[in-house]
Design a protein around this motif. Sequence first.
Motif, mmCIF file in Angstrom:
data_model
loop_
_atom_site.group_PDB
_atom_site.id
_atom_site.type_symbol
_atom_site.label_atom_id
_atom_site.label_comp_id
_atom_site.label_asym_id
_atom_site.label_seq_id
_atom_site.Cartn_x
_atom_site.Cartn_y
_atom_site.Cartn_z
ATOM 1 N N ALA A 1 31.796 18.551 12.145
ATOM 2 C CA ALA A 1 33.247 18.661 11.939
ATOM 3 C C ALA A 1 33.714 20.080 11.615
ATOM 4 O O ALA A 1 34.705 20.532 12.193
ATOM 5 C CB ALA A 1 33.698 17.676 10.872
ATOM 6 N N PRO A 2 33.069 20.828 10.730
ATOM 7 C CA PRO A 2 33.551 22.196 10.488
ATOM 8 C C PRO A 2 33.437 23.102 11.713
ATOM 9 O O PRO A 2 34.226 24.020 11.877
ATOM 10 C CB PRO A 2 32.651 22.706 9.358
ATOM 11 C CG PRO A 2 32.122 21.496 8.711
ATOM 12 C CD PRO A 2 32.035 20.457 9.776
ATOM 13 N N MET A 3 32.470 22.848 12.567
ATOM 14 C CA MET A 3 32.309 23.675 13.767
ATOM 15 C C MET A 3 33.401 23.408 14.795
ATOM 16 O O MET A 3 33.762 24.299 15.557
ATOM 17 C CB MET A 3 30.947 23.404 14.402
ATOM 18 C CG MET A 3 29.795 23.907 13.586
ATOM 19 S SD MET A 3 28.275 23.604 14.464
ATOM 20 C CE MET A 3 27.381 22.703 13.228
ATOM 21 N N GLU B 1 36.644 22.717 14.300
ATOM 22 C CA GLU B 1 37.964 23.237 13.984
ATOM 23 C C GLU B 1 38.030 24.752 13.976
ATOM 24 O O GLU B 1 39.066 25.319 13.709
ATOM 25 C CB GLU B 1 38.444 22.684 12.646
ATOM 26 C CG GLU B 1 37.680 23.183 11.461
ATOM 27 C CD GLU B 1 38.184 22.577 10.173
ATOM 28 O OE1 GLU B 1 38.529 23.347 9.290
ATOM 29 O OE2 GLU B 1 38.223 21.349 10.074
ATOM 30 N N GLN B 2 36.932 25.439 14.262
ATOM 31 C CA GLN B 2 36.916 26.891 14.214
ATOM 32 C C GLN B 2 37.826 27.505 15.267
ATOM 33 O O GLN B 2 38.601 28.379 14.972
ATOM 34 C CB GLN B 2 35.478 27.400 14.395
ATOM 35 C CG GLN B 2 35.352 28.903 14.328
ATOM 36 C CD GLN B 2 35.757 29.458 12.986
ATOM 37 O OE1 GLN B 2 35.523 28.848 11.964
ATOM 38 N NE2 GLN B 2 36.383 30.603 12.982
ATOM 39 N N GLY B 3 37.748 27.041 16.505
ATOM 40 C CA GLY B 3 38.582 27.606 17.559
ATOM 41 C C GLY B 3 38.073 28.969 17.975
ATOM 42 O O GLY B 3 36.885 29.193 18.114
ATOM 43 N N VAL B 4 38.984 29.926 18.155
ATOM 44 C CA VAL B 4 38.648 31.274 18.587
ATOM 45 C C VAL B 4 38.402 32.132 17.352
ATOM 46 O O VAL B 4 39.183 32.105 16.405
ATOM 47 C CB VAL B 4 39.795 31.855 19.448
ATOM 48 C CG1 VAL B 4 39.483 33.271 19.870
ATOM 49 C CG2 VAL B 4 40.044 30.979 20.647
ATOM 50 N N GLN B 5 37.334 32.898 17.393
ATOM 51 C CA GLN B 5 36.969 33.731 16.247
ATOM 52 C C GLN B 5 37.800 35.007 16.241
ATOM 53 O O GLN B 5 37.694 35.828 17.146
ATOM 54 C CB GLN B 5 35.477 34.064 16.319
ATOM 55 C CG GLN B 5 34.947 34.804 15.135
ATOM 56 C CD GLN B 5 34.799 33.924 13.918
ATOM 57 O OE1 GLN B 5 35.252 32.796 13.890
ATOM 58 N NE2 GLN B 5 34.171 34.436 12.902
ATOM 59 N N VAL B 6 38.658 35.166 15.248
ATOM 60 C CA VAL B 6 39.423 36.392 15.058
ATOM 61 C C VAL B 6 39.308 36.803 13.594
ATOM 62 O O VAL B 6 39.196 35.959 12.705
ATOM 63 C CB VAL B 6 40.924 36.235 15.438
ATOM 64 C CG1 VAL B 6 41.096 36.015 16.906
ATOM 65 C CG2 VAL B 6 41.583 35.138 14.665
ATOM 66 N N LYS B 7 39.328 38.108 13.368
ATOM 67 C CA LYS B 7 39.298 38.639 12.009
ATOM 68 C C LYS B 7 40.742 38.838 11.582
ATOM 69 O O LYS B 7 41.416 39.757 12.029
ATOM 70 C CB LYS B 7 38.525 39.954 11.978
ATOM 71 C CG LYS B 7 38.305 40.498 10.606
ATOM 72 C CD LYS B 7 37.456 41.746 10.658
ATOM 73 C CE LYS B 7 37.289 42.294 9.253
ATOM 74 N NZ LYS B 7 36.576 43.578 9.288
ATOM 75 N N LEU B 8 41.222 37.946 10.727
ATOM 76 C CA LEU B 8 42.630 37.950 10.336
ATOM 77 C C LEU B 8 42.927 39.100 9.386
ATOM 78 O O LEU B 8 42.087 39.467 8.562
ATOM 79 C CB LEU B 8 42.990 36.627 9.673
ATOM 80 C CG LEU B 8 42.932 35.390 10.569
ATOM 81 C CD1 LEU B 8 43.136 34.140 9.735
ATOM 82 C CD2 LEU B 8 43.963 35.474 11.656
ATOM 83 N N LEU C 1 26.925 9.548 9.897
ATOM 84 C CA LEU C 1 27.757 10.208 8.891
ATOM 85 C C LEU C 1 27.292 11.642 8.653
ATOM 86 O O LEU C 1 28.101 12.570 8.587
ATOM 87 C CB LEU C 1 27.728 9.413 7.586
ATOM 88 C CG LEU C 1 28.521 10.016 6.430
ATOM 89 C CD1 LEU C 1 30.016 9.993 6.752
ATOM 90 C CD2 LEU C 1 28.240 9.269 5.155
ATOM 91 N N ILE C 2 26.004 11.846 8.555
ATOM 92 C CA ILE C 2 25.467 13.194 8.339
ATOM 93 C C ILE C 2 25.761 14.089 9.533
ATOM 94 O O ILE C 2 26.164 15.244 9.381
ATOM 95 C CB ILE C 2 23.957 13.122 8.040
ATOM 96 C CG1 ILE C 2 23.743 12.473 6.675
ATOM 97 C CG2 ILE C 2 23.314 14.497 8.100
ATOM 98 C CD1 ILE C 2 22.307 12.129 6.367
ATOM 99 N N ILE C 3 25.610 13.563 10.739
ATOM 100 C CA ILE C 3 25.901 14.347 11.937
ATOM 101 C C ILE C 3 27.369 14.741 11.981
ATOM 102 O O ILE C 3 27.715 15.891 12.268
ATOM 103 C CB ILE C 3 25.493 13.562 13.203
ATOM 104 C CG1 ILE C 3 23.972 13.476 13.290
ATOM 105 C CG2 ILE C 3 26.064 14.211 14.460
ATOM 106 C CD1 ILE C 3 23.465 12.566 14.375
#
Length: 145
Positions: free
Chosen positions: A36-38, A40-47, A29-31
């Motif tokens: 999980a947040p990592m 869903e990041q996908g491609v890093q763009v500055k919106l 569960l801790i892992i």
Amino acid sequence: MSMDLGGAKGGVKSDINVTPLVDVMLVLLIIMMLVAPMLEQGVQVKLPKAANATPKPQSQDQTIIAIGANRSMYVNAKPVQEAELGTKVSELLEGKAGGEKVVIIRADEEVEYGAVMAAMDQLRQAGIEDIGLITERKKEAAGGK
């Protein structure tokens, strides 16, 4: 509290010890909470920022096109050449159930307007009419407006 080992009473005690199972489940569960947040990041763009942006939850079944500051394009976090953007997106949308042809564009604020319009033009030629542009909400000043 004493422990019954069987012995004189005749038989082996066959109760399930759940303590190791609970320990393993808590570690898993801790892992999952950390990873999980990592994912869903996908491609890093500055919106770009906009005052009227409304938060929309992202789901796994959405088709997302990311355009980086150097005009690099990604469809669902996979790099794609600009010339084959329309064909890749139409292939992805053909396999979806329900016939919902919605594409979301996340463009970096540094990319020129022409790159976003070229991507939208290719999507229109591929038969995709519903296109959304994602922005970030402007942070209001602490003193008010």
